[in-house]
Every structure is written in structure tokens, then in C-alpha cells.
Design an enzyme around this catalytic site. Structure first.
Site, mmCIF file in Angstrom:
data_model
loop_
_atom_site.group_PDB
_atom_site.id
_atom_site.type_symbol
_atom_site.label_atom_id
_atom_site.label_comp_id
_atom_site.label_asym_id
_atom_site.label_seq_id
_atom_site.Cartn_x
_atom_site.Cartn_y
_atom_site.Cartn_z
ATOM 1 C CD GLU A 102 -2.739 0.971 2.567
ATOM 2 O OE1 GLU A 102 -3.131 2.009 3.095
ATOM 3 O OE2 GLU A 102 -2.971 -0.168 2.997
ATOM 4 C CG ASP A 103 1.574 2.892 3.187
ATOM 5 O OD1 ASP A 103 0.660 3.446 2.557
ATOM 6 O OD2 ASP A 103 1.448 2.493 4.355
ATOM 7 C CG ASP A 165 -3.140 -2.091 10.713
ATOM 8 O OD1 ASP A 165 -2.244 -1.340 11.124
ATOM 9 O OD2 ASP A 165 -3.760 -1.906 9.654
#
Length: 734
Positions: A102-103, A165
Site C-alpha cells: 500500500e505504501d 493493526d
């Protein structure tokens, strides 16, 4: 737009130029503690975890959290939480890598190549859909939630990592702006905390609730926390006395047990104050005690002993050992009156039950040496996850799927019994329709009645705890649109909507074919005489693939039958014939949802009628003289078509009657008796009385087969001496 689920808190990740090129992880105390916690894994698997940490650290190098910490601290904390549950090596590795897709620029194929396909699938299930364009935040949230639950249905580790998370993000939100904190916290209360509860993760469930409460209402949480701390100090002597009293009575009864006392969570106290409108001083049972024994017989023995010490509160005993909660939770719950009239809750369970009560489905990894522990919970969880797949297959829209699952995440269960003695858990307020769909979709689609505790009961009446329910079915029965307003389970709601959509489409197709054939006859052509090439041209121009799709569009009001008819004859520019009488569409009144009868005038067979096609609704029927459509008929005359009744429609229709009567004793009963004697069913009755006087107006809604039957009924009622006037009520609102 902000990231939808805000899992990574990386809206701004400044790059640090002077970061060490290859930092030694052993220099990080948090990393050493994490590696030391992996003693349950074999050495070769720990090396896989080390490699995953180094890969994640390098991928995130230079990225910082909003708090100013290196970004790697977040996946390390999530992996540490997963390790506390002693999850397998794939789960721990996926937790370390959960944000790299995602990052960072790392793709799924690279993760699969280095750490295996199962790990890559886990990470993919955890990644947000940030590359898709959404119309709204709600749609994005729903789609992300759908993806997460579908991945969770395939592999439970996805949601456990997701929950860990979210838990760490809530703990580290000081640097996030206030409005975003509140949004993420509300989402947690609405979605993630209920999922933790559904999976039996009670400890995590309470922590997610309390953290979210503190982020949404920080001042209220501080005030309530101080009040609870003060109460603990004021009641310390009382609590110690209760604790010693419990231990002493259990010793006298020869029961070996561990006894724990704790305050209820801040959020649960706050909800009780809010729901019952109480001040903190009025909430007496803010403390509870847990008794842990060796086996089930001892649990019941302990219950009897403690009921001999403290008086139980009637109606406050729950046996979750005999009837476990759907999330696998088992315990005996009882509320008793302690010293000075102080009520408190007692929970009594075995050590194995206590393990499941705290860690839920995660106990599968934590206590894997115990063969029976959690087996029932795993089966129930698997069944629930499969039901999500059923919901997804029946629901194409993410927002609708989101709505259905949220319903099931707030159960507050009741337990009902089938005639064969099977226990089924349903949400509070559930109906016999919910039960029918919980048993099987076919039973739900064809249920017509219910026998509750051997007595007839409406399908949409609420069931209560302990009811014995028998569902009666018929092959000719079908779901009703009205059920949607009463059912409580996502499964029932989804199945009903799916059936109604399919039925509506089929009925609209039949209506559209009928309307097109009528137009073709008016143009002097029979539908059977049309060449195939004519339909090919229409399908090409319309974008439809099948003729049935054209029919459905006509029946739903998206296409005009006259335009399609002239296009079939290659006469789209030809004027509508004016020298023919307008063809009337013949209806039976039993066409289903494709034909709707306007509630303003309530047409019945025998009434002169007219119809109007509304986009998405189909054909709406009014009486010719309906006041509600008088203006609309002049403004858009082409929108209306003449409609006729088939000679024998064979259906009952609702009609409202206004009956003015003298105010005498028993007049309502006499009128109702006369209506029933004529073989007419009464749907509803009420009385209008603006001020006491000689006369009163009664409003009846009755079911009749035709205008002739209505006339006979009105003549019979008019003969009653107390009846001054009777008329048909045709309102002014469509």
C-alpha cells in the site's frame, strides 16, 4: 481525499536523509523483545521472520509516522501482537509486510516470490483499494470492508492482523488531527470492535471500545475514569469483603477455584448510562467477579454455593455453557445482591472456557495442544464466514453488502428451538421470517405461516428467547416486500431483496412483451410475423443483447413500447395512427410488482382505469377519475395508456370505506359482523371523532374482488339502521 480506513496513518511521511544505510535491528530493544517472543516457532521459521523484518524495514526506510517515529515501528508492533496469539509463521510475516504493497513500490508478485504465495495473498487482503475511483467516502468504506471480509472468509488470519493493526493505530493517534481521530474511532466502534466480539476476542473488543471512546469523547472519558477510580477507592473495603466472601464459600463447598475481580470497561459503563439515562452514581454494578474452575460440573456446583451466599436477582441468570454464544463464548452469568444491597455480576467458567472467552478464535493458535478447545468455535466461525460468501453472491452492491453484515455484527442474541430441538441464535427482534432464512433459503422463500409454542403467529411478529417455532411452507408462496421492514438478519434481508429483484425483472419482462405486442397489433402487425433482422437492428441500436432485455426495459419504463414497435417496422419516424381506437392493455391485477395499484384511489375490477409507466417502477394503475392525477394527465398526456380489466381477474383488492354512523353502543360490532357475513375480509378499521356528537365516522379498509362485490357490500351495510352514510374513500395524494 483521506485514506478511507486510515490504517497506516501515513498521510504525510517525510523522508529522513540522514537515516543509517543498514541499521542493525539488534540495536532496537523493541525488535529484540519481538524476536524473543517467537520461542514457539522453530529456528528456521524465526529466520523467515527476520528476513521479513529486514525486507519491511528497507521498503519503509525513510518513511516516518505522524508521531515522528520510523514507520517500521508500526508493522513491528502489529507483528508483536500477532505473536502474542502464537500465530503461525505466515501470519507473523504477513503482519510485518502488511503495509508494503500500500505504501511502497513493492508489488504482490515480489512478495510471493520472496515469501510465498500464501503470505502475498494475506498482504493483498489487507491492502486498501486506493487506486479505485469512488463516488463517496461511504462507497469506498463499504468496498474496503467487502474486500476485507471476503479475504477473511478465505483466511481468518487477515482479520486478526487487521484488528491488531487497528488496535495499534488507535494507541498512537496523538499526532493525527482531531476530526480524523474521531472518524477512525467511530469506524472502529461500528465495524472493527463488533468483528472482534463476533470472533470471541473479548479482551481486544473491550480495548477497542475504550480507546475509541477516549478518542471520540476525551473529556467524558477522563471524567468517567476519575469517577471510576474514586469509586474503586471508596468501595475498596466492600470489594475486598465480597472477594473474600466468595473464596470462603467456595472453600466450604470444597470447590477449587481462582477468583478475579475487575471494573467494567469505561465504554460499557458509558453505554449503560446513556441507554438507561442514569448518572454514574446510579450505575451500581460497575464491578464484576470471575470464578474459574476445573470442569463443567464444578462450575454448576460453584453457582449453587454462591447463590446460597448472595441472593440472585430474578431474570438475571444466563447459562451460556448449555447454550454457547455464536462466537463460542461459554460461561454461567448471574447477578447477585452483595453486602449493603450492592448488585454485582458473577461469571463462572472452566479454564478452557476462560481461554476462549479472552482470546476467542485466536485460542486456536494459543492453545493448540488442547484437541477439543475451540473446535466448536472454529466450526461456528467457519459457518459465519461462509454465510458472508452467500451474502456477497446475492448482493452485487458493496454498500448493500456493508449494510447486511453490520446488522449481523450487532446480534444481542435470542435463542429459539426448531420442532426437532435444534437451537438457533438470532438477533433480538428477529421474526419467523429470519428463522426461516436461517434454516434454508428455500424455506424462507416459501414460508406462509409460523406456529410459535404451538400457537399460530404472524411471520413478522418478534420472537422471544426460548420460543419453539415451526415454519409452515407452501410451494406457491413467495417473499413479500413488506418483510424487509421487519426482518433483522442480513441473510434474510439479502435473500428477500435478491428474490424480489429477480421477480420484478421477470414480471417487468412479461409486461413489456404484452405492451409491445399491443403496439404492434395497433400498427397492423403480429409479433410472430417480424423478421429476425428487425430484432437485430433494435438490439444493435439499443445496446441490449437479448430480446428479453428490451421487454424488461419497456416494462420498467425505460423505453416506450410505441417507439420500439415502429423501430421494429423501420418506421421510427412515422406518426402514431390517429384513425384507430386506442388499444387498451388488459391486466389481471395479479401481475406482481410490475403492475402497481395507486394507493390514492385504490382501483378495483370494474373501475374505469388508466395506467402510467414510471421509470424503474413499471405500470402504475389509477382510476380514470382519480383527483391525484387530474393535472398530470393534461401536462403529459403521452405518458398515459388505457388499461382494461380481464373479465375474471381472480384477486382480492383493498378498498377504503367511509361510514358515518350514529353514536350508539355496539354499532362498530354490528357493522363488522355485517361485513364478515358478506364474506369480505376486514384489513383495518379506525374511528375519526373530531368532537363528541351525534355521529361518528368509521374508516374501514376491506378486500373485495370487484366493483360489483363492493356495491353489494355497501348495500348490505347501508341497511343497518345506525348507518347514516357510506361511501368509497378515494384520497387526493398519489
Amino acid at each position: 481525499m483521506d485514506p478511507v480506513t486510515a490504517e497506516s496513518l501515513t498521510a504525510e511521511m517525510p523522508v529522513v536523509d540522514n537515516a543509517p544505510e543498514h541499521p542493525d535491528p539488534e540495536d532496537d530493544p523493541a525488535y529484540r523483545v519481538f524476536i524473543d517472543s517467537l520461542v514457539y516457532l522453530p529456528p528456521e521459521e524465526i529466520e523467515r521472520v527476520r528476513a521479513a523484518y529486514l525486507f519491511s524495514e528497507e521498503a519503509h526506510r525513510g518513511q516516518m509516522r505522524l508521531s515522528g517515529e520510523p514507520y517500521i515501528t508500526h508493522p513491528l508492533a502489529v507483528a508483536g501482537a500477532i505473536a502474542e496469539w502464537q500465530m503461525d509463521v505466515e501470519g507473523v510475516v504477513a503482519a510485518l509486510l502488511h503495509d508494503v504493497m500500500e505504501d511502497t513500490s513493492v508489488g504482490k508478485s515480489e512478495i510471493a516470490e520472496r515469501f510465498g504465495r500464501p503470505v502475498a495473498d494475506l498482504v493483498d487482503g489487507l491492502s486498501k483499494l486506493d487506486k479505485i475511483e469512488f463516488q463517496s467516502h461511504e462507497e469506498a468504506q463499504a468496498e474496503n470492508f467487502r474486500k476485507m471480509l471476503m479475504a477473511m472468509a478465505r483466511d481468518l488470519r487477515v482479520v486478526l492482523i487487521k484488528l491488531a493493526d487497528r488496535h495499534h493505530n488507535l494507541q498512537t493517534m496523538a499526532a493525527v488531527r482531531a476530526d480524523k481521530r474521531r472518524r477512525i474511532a467511530r469506524e472502529t466502534l461500528e465495524i472493527y470492535a463488533p468483528i472482534a466480539n463476533r470472533l470471541g476476542l473479548n479482551k481486544l473488543f473491550r480495548e477497542l471500545q475504550d480507546l475509541s471512546f477516549q478518542l471520540i469523547y476525551p473529556m467524558r472519558a477522563r471524567v468517567l475514569g476519575r469517577a471510576l477510580k474514586a469509586a474503586r477507592g471508596n468501595r475498596r473495603e466492600l470489594l475486598s469483603r465480597i472477594l473474600e466472601g466468595i473464596k470462603g464459600r467456595l472453600r466450604e463447598a470444597g470447590v477449587e477455584a481462582q477468583v478475579f475481580g475487575r471494573a467494567k470497561s469505561l465504554y460499557s459503563i458509558y453505554r449503560k448510562m446513556l441507554d438507561k439515562r442514569l448518572s454514574f452514581s446510579q450505575v451500581l454494578d460497575v464491578y464484576g467477579f470471575r470464578v474459574v474452575v476445573k470442569d463443567v460440573p464444578t462450575a454448576y456446583l460453584a453457582l449453587g454455593a454462591l447463590h446460597g451466599l448472595y441472593k440472585p436477582v430474578p431474570g438475571k441468570f444466563k447459562d451460556y455453557i448449555a447454550v454457547p454464544k455464536p462466537n463460542g463464548y461459554q460461561s454461567l452469568h448471574t447477578t447477585v445482591i452483595g453486602p449493603h444491597g450492592t448488585p454485582f455480576e458473577l461469571q463462572i467458567r472452566t479454564e478452557a472456557m476462560d481461554n476462549v472467552a479472552q482470546e476467542g478464535i485466536a485460542s486456536h493458535w494459543l492453545y493448540k495442544d488442547s484437541e477439543d478447545l475451540g473446535v466448536d468455535l472454529q466450526q461456528k466461525t467457519t459457518k459465519w464466514l461462509h454465510s458472508l460468501l452467500d451474502l456477497q453472491s446475492a448482493t452485487g452492491d458493496s454498500t448493500e453488502f456493508f449494510e447486511h453484515v453490520k446488522v449481523d455484527l450487532f446480534p444481542h442474541e435470542i435463542y429459539v428451538f426448531t420442532p426437532k430441538g435444534k437451537i438457533i441464535a438470532l438477533p433480538r427482534g428477529a421474526t419467523a421470517v429470519d428463522l426461516a432464512y436461517a434454516i434454508h433459503s428455500d424455506i424462507g422463500n416459501h414460508c406462509i405461516a409460523a406456529h410459535v409454542n404451538f400457537k399460530p403467529m404472524s411471520l413478522v411478529d418478534e420472537l422471544t428467547n426460548g420460543d419453539r417455532v415451526e415454519i409452515v411452507t407452501s410451494a406457491d408462496a413467495h417473499p413479500s416486500q413488506d418483510w424487509l421492514s421487519s426482518v433483522k438478519t442480513g441473510r434474510a434481508r439479502s435473500k428477500i431483496r435478491h428474490y424480489l429483484k429477480a421477480a420484478h425483472h421477470d414480471e417487468s419482462t412479461a409486461l413489456g412483451e404484452k405492451m409491445l405486442n399491443q403496439e404492434l397489433r395497433a400498427l397492423g402487425v403480429a409479433a410472430s410475423e417480424l423478421p429476425v433482422s428487425s430484432w437485430k437492428n433494435v438490439l444493435r441500436d439499443s445496446g441490449n443483447k437479448l430480446i428479453k432485455e428490451v421487454y424488461a426495459d419497456i416494462g420498467l419504463g425505460f423505453r416506450m413500447a410505441g417507439v420500439v414497435a415502429r423501430r421494429l417496422l423501420a418506421r421510427e419516424d412515422a406518426p402514431q395512427p390517429t384513425d384507430r381506437p386506442p388499444a387498451a392493455l388488459v391486466i389481471r391485477g395479479s401481475e406482481g410488482m410490475a403492475v402497481q395499484f395507486a394507493p390514492c384511489c385504490q382501483p378495483i375490477p370494474g373501475d374505469p382505469i388508466i395506467g402510467s409507466i414510471w421509470k424503474g417502477k413499471g405500470l402504475v394503475i389509477h382510476t380514470h377519475d382519480c383527483p391525484a392525477i387530474r393535472k398530470a394527465r393534461h401536462v403529459k398526456p403521452t405518458k398515459w395508456i388505457d388499461v382494461e380489466w380481464e373479465p375474471e381477474p381472480g384477486k382480492l383488492f383493498s378498498v377504503r370505506l367511509l361510514i358515518m354512523v350514529q353514536n350508539t353502543v355496539g354499532v362498530l360490532g354490528r357493522i363488522a359482523t355485517e361485513i364478515s357475513r358478506s364474506g369480505t375480509n376486514i384489513e383495518h378499521v379506525n374511528m375519526e371523532e373530531k368532537r363528541p356528537g351525534v355521529h361518528t365516522t368509521l374508516r374501514f379498509t376491506v378486500q373485495v374482488a370487484s366493483r360489483t362485490a363492493l356495491a353489494r357490500l355497501m348495500r348490505s351495510v347501508r341497511r343497518i339502521p345506525e348507518v347514516a352514510r357510506i361511501s368509497r374513500d378515494q384520497g387526493l395524494t398519489a
